[in-house]
Motif scaffolding. Structure first.
Motif, PDB file in Angstrom:
ATOM      1  N   THR A   2       0.822  -1.202   0.000  1.00 57.58           N
ATOM      2  CA  THR A   2       0.000   0.000   0.000  1.00 57.58           C
ATOM      3  C   THR A   2       0.858   1.254   0.000  1.00 57.58           C
ATOM      4  N   ILE A   4       2.079   4.640   1.202  1.00 62.17           N
ATOM      5  CA  ILE A   4       2.032   5.327   2.492  1.00 62.17           C
ATOM      6  C   ILE A   4       1.714   6.804   2.238  1.00 62.17           C
ATOM      7  N   VAL A  91       4.092   2.640   8.292  1.00 61.65           N
ATOM      8  CA  VAL A  91       2.648   2.478   8.469  1.00 61.65           C
ATOM      9  C   VAL A  91       2.061   3.828   8.901  1.00 61.65           C
ATOM     10  N   THR A  92       0.956   4.203   8.308  1.00 63.53           N
ATOM     11  CA  THR A  92       0.301   5.468   8.680  1.00 63.53           C
ATOM     12  C   THR A  92      -0.574   5.270   9.913  1.00 63.53           C
ATOM     13  N   ARG A  95      -3.596   3.394   8.766  1.00 68.56           N
ATOM     14  CA  ARG A  95      -3.367   1.952   8.608  1.00 68.56           C
ATOM     15  C   ARG A  95      -3.240   1.283   9.988  1.00 68.56           C
ATOM     16  N   GLU A  98      -6.593   0.491  11.151  1.00 63.44           N
ATOM     17  CA  GLU A  98      -7.123  -0.717  10.491  1.00 63.44           C
ATOM     18  C   GLU A  98      -6.511  -1.985  11.094  1.00 63.44           C
ATOM     19  N   LYS A 310      -1.012  -3.853   4.109  1.00 64.57           N
ATOM     20  CA  LYS A 310      -2.400  -4.154   3.755  1.00 64.57           C
ATOM     21  C   LYS A 310      -2.413  -5.172   2.622  1.00 64.57           C
TER      22      LYS A 310
END
Ligand code: SF4
Length: 315
Positions: A2, A4, A91-92, A95, A98, A310
């Motif tokens: 994914t 970022i 990782v944000t 995220r 999630e 992800k």
């Protein structure tokens, strides 16, 4: 994989003093601190973890998120590659939110934040967002305890369970293995804040911990006397308001004996038994002990981003 996207900017990271290193790193400008990390969150693994204390893992597992970097960087660390920032993926905050929800959907009994100190502002935000989306399991903060009181106070209302280490009593030991001679004073002040936040332990009807503080001490080879002093302190200070977890899983990492010959072996059965016997002799009742053989290196999971990245859904 994914893309970022950029996170909100957290002003605390302009000159970071989140942990007791208080190094003032300009993390928002891309400069790593002593913990090795800039303001970008990195994590090595997010998965159900079965090897915590029984009241934490339960039958379903603890939803562990292993963060990259560490303020303490002990010489004997068994997660050394991730602690030194060599593994993990970006990782944000979105995220991370999630990930928490995905672990809960997998049946996790809690969200277990492993080495989270240097990401506290982002974690507080991610937990807030996940709760708004229905996250209801306890949040557990799993730390080496080189924390400031201020950072722990920020976790009031976010964290339900604290799982701090109390590694050293003696300044010489803390200086030699973690370059932190003030460790005991810092860590005990932080634990005081943690117990104030959680209060005494509370379990559900399956015996899974909902709220409380469990203090871990991993016995080091040749350090039985120091282990005893730590248990004595915890018992005199907190009695049955906390649990203690006495660990025998110290595993000498390759090459440790070159500079730290005393750490080049496991803890003997006799050493561990002496510590446990002492705990019983002073009246500690709320304790976890480890039975059977010590953990092998093979228990150390990989930190290449499992559960963090992800998954693309094929259509
Ligand atoms: S969290 Fe990292 S950057 Fe912040 S004070 Fe601690 S070591 Fe320095």
């Amino acid at each position: 994989m994914t893309q970022i996207t950029s996170d909100p900017v957290f002003p605390e990271m302009d000159a970071c003093r989140l942990c007791a290193r208080s190094c003032g790193a300009r993390r928002n400008a891309g400069h790593p601190g002593v913990c090795g990390m800039t303001a970008e969150i990195r994590a090595g693994r997010a998965a159900l973890h079965m090897w915590e204390e029984p009241c934490i893992s339960g039958r379903e597992g603890s939803g562990a998120v292993f963060f990259t970097g560490c303020p303490l960087r002990c010489v004997f660390c068994q997660n050394r590659s991730i602690a030194l920032g060599k593994e993990g993926v970006p990782v944000t905050v979105a995220r991370l939110t999630e990930i928490f929800l995905e672990l809960a959907a997998q049946g996790a009994n809690n969200i277990n934040l492993v080495t989270p100190t240097h990401y506290v502002p982002q974690i507080v935000e991610a937990v807030r967002m996940a709760r708004a989306k229905g996250l209801s399991i306890p949040i557990l903060y799993n730390t080496g305890s080189y924390e400031t009181r201020e950072t722990i106070r920020r976790l009031q209302g976010t964290v339900d369970i604290f799982l701090p280490d109390l590694k050293y009593k003696d300044p010489e030991t803390a200086a030699r293995y973690s370059r932190a001679p003030d460790y005991f004073a810092v860590a005990t002040a932080a634990i005081e804040e943690m117990v104030t936040i959680t209060g005494p332990p509370r379990f559900d009807d399956r015996g899974v911990l909902l709220r409380g503080t469990i203090v871990r001490h991993m016995v080091l080879p040749g350090h039985v006397r120091e282990a005893r002093k730590i248990l004595e302190y915890l018992h005199e200070t907190y009695g049955n308001d906390i649990y203690v977890s006495i660990m025998n899983q110290y595993t000498p990492m390759e090459g440790i004996g070159v500079h730290f010959p005393e750490l080049g072996r496991r803890v003997t059965r006799r050493e561990y038994d002496r510590v446990v016997e002492y705990a019983l002799s002073i009246g500690i009742e709320n304790a976890y002990i480890q039975e059977g053989p010590t953990a092998e290196e093979s228990f150390i999971p990989s930190f290449r981003g499992e559960g963090v990245l992800k998954q693309e859904v094929e259509t």
